[in-house]
Write a protein that holds these residues in place. Structure first.
Motif, PDB file in Angstrom:
ATOM      1  N   SER A 113      32.559  49.716  31.274  1.00 39.08           N
ATOM      2  CA  SER A 113      33.448  48.617  30.960  1.00 39.08           C
ATOM      3  C   SER A 113      33.555  47.778  32.221  1.00 39.08           C
ATOM      4  O   SER A 113      33.217  48.227  33.306  1.00 39.08           O
ATOM      5  CB  SER A 113      34.811  49.137  30.542  1.00 39.08           C
ATOM      6  OG  SER A 113      35.367  49.864  31.623  1.00 39.08           O
ATOM      7  N   ALA A 114      33.999  46.550  32.069  1.00 36.08           N
ATOM      8  CA  ALA A 114      34.101  45.697  33.231  1.00 36.08           C
ATOM      9  C   ALA A 114      35.302  46.114  34.066  1.00 36.08           C
ATOM     10  O   ALA A 114      36.337  46.506  33.529  1.00 36.08           O
ATOM     11  CB  ALA A 114      34.244  44.250  32.796  1.00 36.08           C
ATOM     12  N   THR A 115      35.131  46.053  35.390  1.00 36.57           N
ATOM     13  CA  THR A 115      36.266  46.366  36.266  1.00 36.57           C
ATOM     14  C   THR A 115      37.322  45.265  36.159  1.00 36.57           C
ATOM     15  O   THR A 115      38.505  45.509  36.223  1.00 36.57           O
ATOM     16  CB  THR A 115      35.785  46.483  37.717  1.00 36.57           C
ATOM     17  OG1 THR A 115      34.557  47.199  37.722  1.00 36.57           O
ATOM     18  CG2 THR A 115      36.795  47.209  38.563  1.00 36.57           C
ATOM     19  N   TYR A 116      36.847  44.042  36.030  1.00 34.17           N
ATOM     20  CA  TYR A 116      37.760  42.905  35.929  1.00 34.17           C
ATOM     21  C   TYR A 116      37.418  42.093  34.682  1.00 34.17           C
ATOM     22  O   TYR A 116      36.246  41.934  34.350  1.00 34.17           O
ATOM     23  CB  TYR A 116      37.627  42.015  37.163  1.00 34.17           C
ATOM     24  CG  TYR A 116      37.797  42.798  38.438  1.00 34.17           C
ATOM     25  CD1 TYR A 116      39.062  43.178  38.853  1.00 34.17           C
ATOM     26  CD2 TYR A 116      36.692  43.186  39.184  1.00 34.17           C
ATOM     27  CE1 TYR A 116      39.223  43.921  40.008  1.00 34.17           C
ATOM     28  CE2 TYR A 116      36.844  43.922  40.338  1.00 34.17           C
ATOM     29  CZ  TYR A 116      38.121  44.296  40.756  1.00 34.17           C
ATOM     30  OH  TYR A 116      38.272  45.026  41.888  1.00 34.17           O
ATOM     31  N   LEU A 120      26.269  40.744  32.435  1.00 28.54           N
ATOM     32  CA  LEU A 120      27.253  41.024  33.474  1.00 28.54           C
ATOM     33  C   LEU A 120      27.343  42.487  33.900  1.00 28.54           C
ATOM     34  O   LEU A 120      27.818  42.776  34.975  1.00 28.54           O
ATOM     35  CB  LEU A 120      28.640  40.495  33.060  1.00 28.54           C
ATOM     36  CG  LEU A 120      28.725  38.992  33.328  1.00 28.54           C
ATOM     37  CD1 LEU A 120      28.325  38.191  32.121  1.00 28.54           C
ATOM     38  CD2 LEU A 120      30.076  38.599  33.824  1.00 28.54           C
ATOM     39  N   THR A 121      26.901  43.390  33.045  1.00 28.92           N
ATOM     40  CA  THR A 121      26.959  44.787  33.466  1.00 28.92           C
ATOM     41  C   THR A 121      25.590  45.441  33.470  1.00 28.92           C
ATOM     42  O   THR A 121      25.455  46.586  33.900  1.00 28.92           O
ATOM     43  CB  THR A 121      27.879  45.627  32.544  1.00 28.92           C
ATOM     44  OG1 THR A 121      27.366  45.540  31.213  1.00 28.92           O
ATOM     45  CG2 THR A 121      29.289  45.136  32.577  1.00 28.92           C
ATOM     46  N   LEU A 167      32.702  32.922  29.247  1.00 26.37           N
ATOM     47  CA  LEU A 167      34.069  33.406  29.053  1.00 26.37           C
ATOM     48  C   LEU A 167      34.350  34.583  29.975  1.00 26.37           C
ATOM     49  O   LEU A 167      35.376  34.655  30.644  1.00 26.37           O
ATOM     50  CB  LEU A 167      34.268  33.824  27.584  1.00 26.37           C
ATOM     51  CG  LEU A 167      35.581  34.539  27.278  1.00 26.37           C
ATOM     52  CD1 LEU A 167      36.755  33.601  27.466  1.00 26.37           C
ATOM     53  CD2 LEU A 167      35.583  35.097  25.854  1.00 26.37           C
ATOM     54  N   ARG A 168      33.386  35.498  30.008  1.00 29.07           N
ATOM     55  CA  ARG A 168      33.622  36.694  30.819  1.00 29.07           C
ATOM     56  C   ARG A 168      33.613  36.388  32.303  1.00 29.07           C
ATOM     57  O   ARG A 168      34.363  36.985  33.069  1.00 29.07           O
ATOM     58  CB  ARG A 168      32.596  37.759  30.450  1.00 29.07           C
ATOM     59  CG  ARG A 168      32.934  38.363  29.090  1.00 29.07           C
ATOM     60  CD  ARG A 168      31.851  39.251  28.557  1.00 29.07           C
ATOM     61  NE  ARG A 168      31.567  40.365  29.427  1.00 29.07           N
ATOM     62  CZ  ARG A 168      30.489  41.116  29.307  1.00 29.07           C
ATOM     63  NH1 ARG A 168      29.604  40.854  28.366  1.00 29.07           N
ATOM     64  NH2 ARG A 168      30.282  42.127  30.115  1.00 29.07           N
TER      65      ARG A 168
END
Lengths: 157, 499, 321
Positions: free
Chosen positions: A37-40, B187-188, B451-452
């Protein structure tokens, strides 16, 4: 209410609705299986959940439509013609999977598509397809130095 | 004033015979590769880089720019003639363009796209020459929240491509969004919806979906009803050229298309697709013949085509002024600059004015050359539609296969083309619009990433969308576009009740 | 007399090299670039192709692009098709090491035969010109104080830029899993975020930011390689007390199960390429830093790098241990 009961449900709309439910479940399961999951901010699973929700809602919409107006009724389709083109596309797939090369693939695809559109001269069409395949192959390999899937025929050039 | 003098000197450079030759070679190559689906200008410039590094820098950069502009012209040709958009920026063109071609109006469609590209390209190049430094200041200040708001606006306006049923339109769009989820999350770095298939890790190629749904789906659909209800393709009906009426209906969309394309193209993450969709929708809203949309309205070709060419010029703004490559082609042109030891950016204008202004001047020339090259070709292209239908569609399928295989020679990719082709057939038969799906695939991942990023930068504060004037304006525009039809309906009902 | 022997020796030597190179000239080589045309790996592959054909080291060289998943699609295909085949080579680099881990690739770099490391581009850490942060120490302090507030802009998640950000945070005494790293697609978008002042710091290849640094729009705080660049006055991280070194290296490998002689002859060919003046010319044009390393030391380096990258990706939480 009596109208709903009287009319049979539109099968096609039901199929679309159920397919959308299946899609929604697939997306949901994939999102739930995300380990990171994203940290932020927003994580990678958020958007899939939204899409899954939308798919489910649209699936529900289709079920409702199935019991009301249904989808527009399509006209008669010539299954044989579709079959010929499908055969050509599968041949393309197999040619690339098993290294038979791009030229052979285009030859078959061109010939059977012409057949699907009612032509009977398979040999003539195959020749045109072959010529087209050779031309494309030469264009790519000689001019653009890009390699299309090669098979025995391509090695002759 | 300085810019005028510099541009004049630029023209002196660009009008040297050898430079003209480079420009001519560039536009020819660009048009040729633009016509081939799957081979974009980026690929061509990449392949030419090693060949050109011995040539004179100004000359080869002029040639690259010619290829870039030429590719944008060429991409519309296949979109209009055979419904196979060669790159995502031509998707909007295909919607109306192919309908026109089938109705015997391929000539005017190709002409309006060529002239529109010229007009918009010229306006945008003027913008590049005189507004670049200011525009770029604005462009870098565009934050992720602004991009997200821009995407929201594009999404809202997409409803114009839904056809008669919002349910079916939304279904198409949402499946596009679902397809957009496939691949590695930017992003991940983890894979979503890839089911362990490495070929899915990079996501679904927009051109594969577009060519599958549009070209293959169309071929299957036409074949399926060829016996019972043969479709008639008229190569030329009426005038081959644009009539006075066509001109009247085209010139405003050209200008508006340029107005969308240039600034959005200049945004570092603006892209060429968003302005084409915005232009399409605007033209549909403003047209005096909205009923023609979906059946071949010339405004729907003129606008998006102008927009995509203007955005190509827009892309050069950040490239030349900041050294910021914002498209694949720009990235490779940057590599081209660097191979001559030139670093585009704030210093390039002062260190190498002859090259920069020579390049800008040659863009004008390339644009004019493209018009001269493309207009006579219109007659030739349209004749292609006179090929007997069995061979025409067989050729279209071979072309579609070629484009897919050239971009990614893998079984999975061809398999996707196959699946999307049949999906396109089903959707045509059951009256689902196909364009929203492609739009969903293009915009979905962009919107999500922005958005992210916005949330990551603000540590999860959604107020940022309202606090920034840019995003706040765009979001309120979207809200207005979304609510206006209902309000109008309500108002008219209210008035009707009063009467 | 001595002149004559010299001449004879010279002729003999020339003949030998001719024989040696013509033995190769018979050979047709294929180089896999596991990415699309235009990228770093592709240009490396095409540059090698160019030198091989220009110098006559090989008769024909074909570059095949196999795109996808950070190069792991290309790697899988390569391990499969180049098994025991000394005529195939593949370009790879640090990004592939990371991609293999994040994509849980079933094939790894342990299966290929390492030939040589070719280039290594340093990364640069920059801040916007108007940023209050003036030095690596101030940035390190800020990261230590609150890693969430320090936003980093860079390339794809798990790539060299991300690895550097994580190592920086660790060396600064902060928790790498708390690094607020924002991945952008391509250097252009990250650069725009920097210039717009949207992020605290940015990481990219030095070449991509060079022009902005020289124009004074970005301030270069440090370079990530072991030594300073010849043409730029930017101190290294080590000079400034942070023991971090990350280089975006590119290498070339051969297929699995080739014989020792085949490996030796490929290594020699690559060495000739690297030592040629044509190669030096290309390095200069492209702004690549020479980072040549072959044989055993390279194999060891590849092993170490796999372990190191794996540890970093675990520490930021991109790979679950």
């Amino acid at each position: 209410m009596s109208l709903l009961a009287k009319r049979r449900a539109d099968k096609r709309a039901l199929v679309v609705g159920l397919t959308l439910f299946v899609f929604a479940a697939l997306v949901w399961r994939d999102a739930a299986a995300q380990t990171l999951s994203a940290t932020y901010g927003i994580g990678p699973a958020a958007m899939p959940y939204v899409v899954a929700g939308a798919l489910a809602a649209l699936g529900l919409g289709h079920i409702v439509v199935a019991f009301r107006d249904g989808l527009p009724v399509p006209e008669h389709a010539d299954g044989i013609a579709i079959g010929w083109i499908a055969f050509g596309l599968v041949a393309l797939l197999l040619c690339i999977a098993f290294g038979a090369g791009f030229i052979l693939a285009t030859t078959i695809l061109f010939a059977v598509t012409s057949r699907a559109f009612g032509r009977r001269a398979l040999l003539v069409d195959a020749t045109i397809g072959f010529g087209l395949g050779v031309a494309i192959h030469l264009l790519f390999s000689k001019l653009l130095t890009l390699s299309l899937p090669a098979g025995p025929l391509e090695h002759l050039f | 004033m300085d810019s005028f003098v510099s541009l004049g000197q630029g023209f002196l450079v660009a009008l040297e015979p050898s430079k003209l030759l480079f420009a001519a070679v560039g536009v020819l190559l660009g048009t040729a590769v633009g016509v081939l689906p799957g081979i974009g200008p980026a690929l061509t410039v990449a392949l030419l880089l090693p060949v050109t590094f011995k040539l004179d820098p100004t000359g080869s950069l002029i040639m690259f720019a010619g290829i870039y502009y030429g590719g944008m012209y060429g991409g519309s040709t296949t979109a209009i003639l055979i419904n196979a958009p060669g790159e995502s920026a031509s998707v909007a063109t295909a919607i109306e363009g192919n309908k026109m071609a089938k109705a015997g109006r391929g000539g005017p469609a190709l002409a309006t796209s060529a002239i529109g590209s010229f007009v918009a390209g010229t306006i945008a190049t003027i913008g590049l020459a005189f507004l670049a430094p200011w525009l770029v200041e604005l462009a870098v200040n565009f934050g992720p929240w602004d991009y997200f708001a821009l995407m929201v606006l594009a999404f809202v306006t997409v409803s114009a491509t839904f056809g008669d049923s919002p349910l079916r339109g939304l279904t198409s769009l949402t499946i596009g969004l679902m397809l957009g989820l496939v691949g590695i999350d930017k992003l991940t770095g983890q894979a979503r919806m890839a089911f362990g298939v490495p070929e899915f890790f990079d996501g679904i190629e927009v051109t594969t979906l577009a060519v599958g749904l549009f070209a293959v789906g169309e071929a299957l659909y036409v074949a399926s009803r060829f016996k019972s209800n043969p479709e008639e393709i008229v190569p030329i009906k009426g005038s081959l050229w644009m009539t006075r009426e066509d001109w009247r209906r085209s010139w405003k969309p050209w200008l508006r298309g340029a107005a969308f394309g240039f600034p959005i193209g200049a945004l570092p993450a603006g892209g060429a697709e968003v302005p084409t969709f915005l232009s399409y929708v605007t033209e549909k809203k403003l047209s005096k013949h909205p009923e023609e949309f979906g059946h071949g309205a010339i405004e729907g070709v003129a606008g998006p085509e102008a927009a995509n060419n203007a955005s190509a010029a827009g892309t050069l703004v950040p490239l030349l002024t900041l050294g910021l490559p914002t498209s694949a082609t720009a990235a490779i042109m940057l590599a081209g600059f660097q191979q001559y030891g030139l670093n585009p950016g704030p210093l390039l204008f002062t260190e190498n004015p002859a090259l920069v202004w020579g390049l800008v001047a040659s863009l004008f020339i390339a644009n004019a050359m493209l018009l001269v090259l493309n207009l006579p070709l219109v007659g030739l292209w349209v004749r292609l539609l006179a090929i007997p239908q069995p061979w025409l569609y067989a050729g279209i399928l071979v072309f579609a296969a070629m484009g897919t295989v050239a971009a990614k020679p893998s079984v999975v990719e061809v398999g996707m083309l196959f699946v999307f082709g049949f999906l396109g057939l089903l959707m045509r038969r059951w009256d689902y619009p196909v364009a929203p799906m492609v739009v969903g695939l293009i915009l979905g991942p962009m919107a999500e990433a922005q958005l992210r990023r916005a949330m990551q930068m603000t540590l999860g504060d959604p107020m940022v969308f309202l606090e920034n004037p840019g995003s706040a304006t765009l979001l309120s525009l979207s809200a207005m576009a979304l609510l206006a039809p209902f309000v109008m309906k309500g108002l008219s009902r209210f008035r009707a009740a009063e009467d | 007399m001595s002149h004559l022997t010299k001449t004879i020796r010279g002729v003999a030597f020339a003949a030998m090299t001719l024989v040696a190179s013509s033995a190769f000239a018979q050979q047709e080589l294929k180089i896999i670039a596991p990415a699309g045309p235009g990228g770093g790996w592709d240009s490396a592959a095409r540059s090698i192709q160019q030198v091989l054909t220009q110098t006559g080291l090989a008769k024909s060289v074909q570059v095949v692009n196999v795109t996808g998943a950070g190069g792991t699609v290309g790697l899988a295909q390569f391990v499969n098709q180049a098994k025991g085949d000394p005529s195939q080579l593949m370009v790879n680099g640090i990004t592939m090491v990371g991609a293999i881990l994040t994509n849980k690739s079933p094939v790894t770099l342990d299966q290929v035969t390492p030939i040589a490391r070719l280039t290594g581009d340093p990364l640069v850490i920059v801040v916007p010109a108007n940023s209050p942060i003036k030095s690596v120490k101030e940035l390190a302090d800020a990261v230590k104080a609150d890693p969430a507030k320090v936003t980093w802009a860079g390339g794809s998640a798990g790539g060299a830029d991300h690895i550097l950000a994580a190592l920086f945070a660790k060396a600064a005494g902060s928790d790498p899993s708390k690094v607020n790293y924002i991945a952008f697609s391509g250097g252009g978008e990250a650069l725009a975020a920097m210039l717009g002042g949207r992020v605290t710091a940015g990481i990219s290849g030095y070449g991509e930011f060079e022009s902005q640094i020289k124009a004074g729009k970005l301030r270069a705080l440090a370079i990530s390689s072991g030594k300073r660049l010849a043409n730029a006055d930017v101190p290294t991280l080590k000079e400034q007390g942070l023991d971090v070194e990350v280089v975006n290296w590119r290498a070339i490998v051969a297929g699995p199960d080739i014989t020792a002689e085949q490996k030796k002859s490929l290594t020699e060919t690559v060495e000739k390429v690297v030592k040629s003046k044509e190669w030096a010319e290309i390095l200069k044009q492209r702004g690549w830093e020479d980072f040549y390393l072959a044989g055993e030391p390279f194999s060891a380096f590849l092993k170490e790098e796999q372990v190191r990258v794996g540890d970093v990706l675990k520490s930021v939480g991109l790979v679950k241990s």
